[in-house]
Design an enzyme around this catalytic site. Structure first.
Site, PDB file in Angstrom:
ATOM      1  N   GLY A 194      32.672  -7.176 -24.775  1.00 26.15           N
ATOM      2  CA  GLY A 194      33.291  -5.963 -24.226  1.00 26.15           C
ATOM      3  C   GLY A 194      34.648  -5.684 -24.838  1.00 26.15           C
ATOM      4  O   GLY A 194      34.873  -5.872 -26.040  1.00 26.15           O
ATOM      5  N   TYR A 200       8.026  -8.302 -22.596  1.00 24.92           N
ATOM      6  CA  TYR A 200       8.736  -7.875 -23.803  1.00 24.92           C
ATOM      7  C   TYR A 200       7.734  -7.233 -24.766  1.00 24.92           C
ATOM      8  O   TYR A 200       7.044  -7.914 -25.519  1.00 24.92           O
ATOM      9  CB  TYR A 200       9.464  -9.056 -24.467  1.00 24.92           C
ATOM     10  CG  TYR A 200      10.563  -9.669 -23.616  1.00 24.92           C
ATOM     11  CD1 TYR A 200      11.098  -8.991 -22.512  1.00 24.92           C
ATOM     12  CD2 TYR A 200      11.079 -10.926 -23.908  1.00 24.92           C
ATOM     13  CE1 TYR A 200      12.101  -9.553 -21.735  1.00 24.92           C
ATOM     14  CE2 TYR A 200      12.092 -11.485 -23.132  1.00 24.92           C
ATOM     15  CZ  TYR A 200      12.587 -10.794 -22.051  1.00 24.92           C
ATOM     16  OH  TYR A 200      13.591 -11.358 -21.286  1.00 24.92           O
ATOM     17  N   PHE A 215      22.245 -11.992 -22.223  1.00 25.11           N
ATOM     18  CA  PHE A 215      23.291 -11.134 -22.801  1.00 25.11           C
ATOM     19  C   PHE A 215      24.507 -11.989 -23.162  1.00 25.11           C
ATOM     20  O   PHE A 215      25.653 -11.648 -22.838  1.00 25.11           O
ATOM     21  CB  PHE A 215      23.660  -9.995 -21.847  1.00 25.11           C
ATOM     22  CG  PHE A 215      24.258  -8.774 -22.531  1.00 25.11           C
ATOM     23  CD1 PHE A 215      24.141  -8.596 -23.896  1.00 25.11           C
ATOM     24  CD2 PHE A 215      24.947  -7.805 -21.804  1.00 25.11           C
ATOM     25  CE1 PHE A 215      24.685  -7.488 -24.515  1.00 25.11           C
ATOM     26  CE2 PHE A 215      25.502  -6.697 -22.424  1.00 25.11           C
ATOM     27  CZ  PHE A 215      25.373  -6.533 -23.786  1.00 25.11           C
ATOM     28  N   PRO A 216      24.277 -13.130 -23.832  1.00 23.64           N
ATOM     29  CA  PRO A 216      25.376 -14.072 -24.070  1.00 23.64           C
ATOM     30  C   PRO A 216      26.422 -13.579 -25.059  1.00 23.64           C
ATOM     31  O   PRO A 216      27.537 -14.091 -25.085  1.00 23.64           O
ATOM     32  CB  PRO A 216      24.655 -15.306 -24.630  1.00 23.64           C
ATOM     33  CG  PRO A 216      23.427 -14.757 -25.283  1.00 23.64           C
ATOM     34  CD  PRO A 216      23.001 -13.611 -24.399  1.00 23.64           C
ATOM     35  N   LEU A 217      26.052 -12.577 -25.909  1.00 23.05           N
ATOM     36  CA  LEU A 217      26.978 -12.175 -26.965  1.00 23.05           C
ATOM     37  C   LEU A 217      28.009 -11.149 -26.510  1.00 23.05           C
ATOM     38  O   LEU A 217      28.923 -10.809 -27.263  1.00 23.05           O
ATOM     39  CB  LEU A 217      26.184 -11.591 -28.147  1.00 23.05           C
ATOM     40  CG  LEU A 217      25.320 -12.608 -28.899  1.00 23.05           C
ATOM     41  CD1 LEU A 217      24.352 -11.900 -29.839  1.00 23.05           C
ATOM     42  CD2 LEU A 217      26.211 -13.558 -29.693  1.00 23.05           C
TER      43      LEU A 217
HETATM   44  N1  LIG Z   1      15.961 -12.688 -17.527  1.00 25.55           N
HETATM   45  C1  LIG Z   1      16.267 -11.445 -17.789  1.00 25.55           C
HETATM   46  O1  LIG Z   1      16.212 -10.570 -16.931  1.00 25.55           O
HETATM   47  C2  LIG Z   1      16.728 -11.098 -19.176  1.00 25.55           C
HETATM   48  C3  LIG Z   1      17.290  -9.835 -19.446  1.00 25.55           C
HETATM   49  C4  LIG Z   1      17.713  -9.569 -20.764  1.00 25.55           C
HETATM   50  C5  LIG Z   1      17.541 -10.520 -21.761  1.00 25.55           C
HETATM   51  N2  LIG Z   1      16.968 -11.726 -21.465  1.00 25.55           N
HETATM   52  C6  LIG Z   1      16.784 -12.777 -22.493  1.00 25.55           C
HETATM   53  O2  LIG Z   1      18.061 -13.051 -23.058  1.00 25.55           O
HETATM   54  C7  LIG Z   1      18.020 -12.904 -24.460  1.00 25.55           C
HETATM   55  C8  LIG Z   1      19.362 -12.409 -24.939  1.00 25.55           C
HETATM   56  O3  LIG Z   1      19.750 -11.246 -24.228  1.00 25.55           O
HETATM   57  P1  LIG Z   1      20.116  -9.876 -24.929  1.00 25.55           P
HETATM   58  O4  LIG Z   1      19.225  -9.632 -26.084  1.00 25.55           O
HETATM   59  O5  LIG Z   1      20.170  -8.842 -23.866  1.00 25.55           O
HETATM   60  O6  LIG Z   1      21.616 -10.114 -25.396  1.00 25.55           O
HETATM   61  P2  LIG Z   1      22.320 -10.760 -26.674  1.00 25.55           P
HETATM   62  O7  LIG Z   1      21.458 -11.775 -27.284  1.00 25.55           O
HETATM   63  O8  LIG Z   1      23.681 -11.140 -26.207  1.00 25.55           O
HETATM   64  O9  LIG Z   1      22.506  -9.510 -27.648  1.00 25.55           O
HETATM   65  C9  LIG Z   1      21.470  -9.009 -28.443  1.00 25.55           C
HETATM   66  C10 LIG Z   1      22.005  -7.802 -29.213  1.00 25.55           C
HETATM   67  O10 LIG Z   1      23.044  -8.211 -30.064  1.00 25.55           O
HETATM   68  C11 LIG Z   1      22.701  -7.919 -31.426  1.00 25.55           C
HETATM   69  N3  LIG Z   1      23.104  -9.095 -32.209  1.00 25.55           N
HETATM   70  C12 LIG Z   1      22.598 -10.347 -32.159  1.00 25.55           C
HETATM   71  N4  LIG Z   1      23.229 -11.163 -32.999  1.00 25.55           N
HETATM   72  C13 LIG Z   1      24.168 -10.416 -33.621  1.00 25.55           C
HETATM   73  C14 LIG Z   1      25.137 -10.695 -34.614  1.00 25.55           C
HETATM   74  N5  LIG Z   1      25.280 -11.932 -35.120  1.00 25.55           N
HETATM   75  N6  LIG Z   1      25.925  -9.664 -35.046  1.00 25.55           N
HETATM   76  C15 LIG Z   1      25.790  -8.435 -34.533  1.00 25.55           C
HETATM   77  N7  LIG Z   1      24.887  -8.104 -33.584  1.00 25.55           N
HETATM   78  C16 LIG Z   1      24.073  -9.091 -33.127  1.00 25.55           C
HETATM   79  C17 LIG Z   1      21.228  -7.691 -31.453  1.00 25.55           C
HETATM   80  O11 LIG Z   1      20.891  -6.721 -32.417  1.00 25.55           O
HETATM   81  P3  LIG Z   1      20.212  -7.114 -33.844  1.00 25.55           P
HETATM   82  O12 LIG Z   1      18.762  -7.290 -33.593  1.00 25.55           O
HETATM   83  O13 LIG Z   1      20.550  -5.958 -34.691  1.00 25.55           O
HETATM   84  O14 LIG Z   1      20.874  -8.376 -34.309  1.00 25.55           O
HETATM   85  C18 LIG Z   1      20.972  -7.142 -30.050  1.00 25.55           C
HETATM   86  O15 LIG Z   1      21.206  -5.745 -30.014  1.00 25.55           O
HETATM   87  C19 LIG Z   1      16.857 -11.943 -24.701  1.00 25.55           C
HETATM   88  O16 LIG Z   1      16.318 -12.070 -26.006  1.00 25.55           O
HETATM   89  C20 LIG Z   1      15.881 -12.373 -23.656  1.00 25.55           C
HETATM   90  O17 LIG Z   1      15.158 -13.520 -24.109  1.00 25.55           O
HETATM   91  C21 LIG Z   1      16.573 -12.025 -20.199  1.00 25.55           C
END
Ligand SMILES: NC(=O)c1ccc[n+]([C@@H]2O[C@H](COP(=O)([O-])OP(=O)(O)OC[C@H]3O[C@@H](n4cnc5c(N)ncnc54)[C@H](OP(=O)(O)O)[C@@H]3O)[C@@H](O)[C@H]2O)c1
Length: 278
Positions: free
Chosen positions: A208, A58, A203-205
């Site tokens: 879609g 990262y 990508f829990p959030l």
């Molecule tokens: N193992 C793997 O291959 C893998 C791949 C991807 C991710 N991950 C891990 O999983 C974690 C989460 O995944 P992710 O970042 O892809 O997905 P996510 O946490 O579901 O979504 C993050 C996105 O949502 C936005 N967001 C977060 N909270 C929000 C809110 N309350 N209101 C509006 N927008 C919001 C963030 O932007 P803002 O910054 O603007 O809030 C960011 O663009 C990562 O941080 C990483 O640690 C692991």
């Protein structure tokens, strides 16, 4: 807050924090405001979140460095889960490299950046099709034997790969993409439930099309005076006691909103509606 014990001895609150988004665009380079990223990390700890997920890739290096700068010396009970096994060749590019010698280098470098003598949870970021999975995990077993890793996790694995991994090492967590609209890892989640492994959905959030105005997530969110993202997190937490979501953000407001999401309690009818809609 509800807790889960990883590997029999690491008790964490079930809602964690993903530290991938505190880097530059394309998860490349520093964030535009590094001081704000550090404030987000400190707020994570203040909010009693004690599982932070990161990876050497990262930034690369940026996320781990910021965690150490913001939080070292670490508070008792904080679990930093990092990963190795991917290379970075540019923004949005993530070639795999899980050769044993490379994983050992990755882990040593993460130990240095995080200023740790032992990493609580070290995850193979992704199986590498050019390297037998057993060889990659053998390297992590060596690192565990040397005391550099406390527990081993895997990420982006199929149920068959999880079985193979468990034959080589004691796997304690699996981190796969999983959310309201992507349940392709349902079989892996069920395997985790049977074996008592933590399941860390990335990508829990994502909601879609379900969150479209008037759609099922939108309606339920309004009924609970919540946002669609909070509903997505509440659904994950209700879905399984082994579920450990790690929503990521670079914003303190979003962090606070996400952490508040765990207070929403969905009843059986809500869950059935969401299951039917998905
Ligand atoms: N193992 C793997 O291959 C893998 C791949 C991807 C991710 N991950 C891990 O999983 C974690 C989460 O995944 P992710 O970042 O892809 O997905 P996510 O946490 O579901 O979504 C993050 C996105 O949502 C936005 N967001 C977060 N909270 C929000 C809110 N309350 N209101 C509006 N927008 C919001 C963030 O932007 P803002 O910054 O603007 O809030 C960011 O663009 C990562 O941080 C990483 O640690 C692991």
């Amino acid at each position: 807050m509800d807790t889960f014990t990883i590997g029999g001895d690491l008790e964490v609150r079930r809602l964690g924090f993903g530290a991938m988004r505190i880097t530059g665009k394309g998860i490349w380079g520093p964030p535009h405001d590094p001081e704000e990223a550090k404030r987000v990390l400190r707020r994570v700890v203040e909010l009693d979140v004690n599982l932070i997920d990161t990876a050497d890739s990262y930034g690369p290096e940026v996320s781990e460095n910021l965690i150490a700068e913001a939080l070292y010396p670490y508070p008792d009970g904080l679990v930093i889960a990092t990963k190795g096994g991917l290379r970075r060749t540019g923004p949005g590019e993530w070639p795999r490299d899980a050769r044993p010698e490379r994983l050992k280098e990755c882990c040593e470098a993460s130990l240095r950046r995080l200023r740790l003598e032992r990493i609580d949870l070290y995850q193979l970021h992704s199986p590498d099709p050019k390297v037998p999975l057993e060889d990659s995990l053998g390297a992590l077993r060596d690192l565990q034997d040397e005391g550099k890793i406390r527990h081993i996790g895997v990420s982006n694995v199929s149920a068959e790969q999880l079985d193979r991994a468990q034959a080589v090492v004691d796997v304690v967590t699996v981190q796969n993409r999983y959310n309201l609209v992507d349940r392709s890892s349902e079989d892996v989640l069920e395997a985790c439930e049977r074996a008592g492994l933590g399941f860390i959905p990335w990508f829990p959030l994502a909601t879609g099309d379900l969150a479209r105005p008037g759609g099922p997530v939108d309606e339920l969110a309004s009924a609970h005076e919540a946002t669609p993202g909070q509903l997505a997190l509440a659904w994950l937490l209700a879905r399984s006691p082994v579920m450990l979501p790690i929503p990521g953000t670079a914003s303190i407001d979003h962090l606070e909103e996400n952490v508040a999401g765990q207070r929403i309690s969905l009843d059986g009818e809500d869950l059935e509606r969401l299951a039917a809609a998905a």
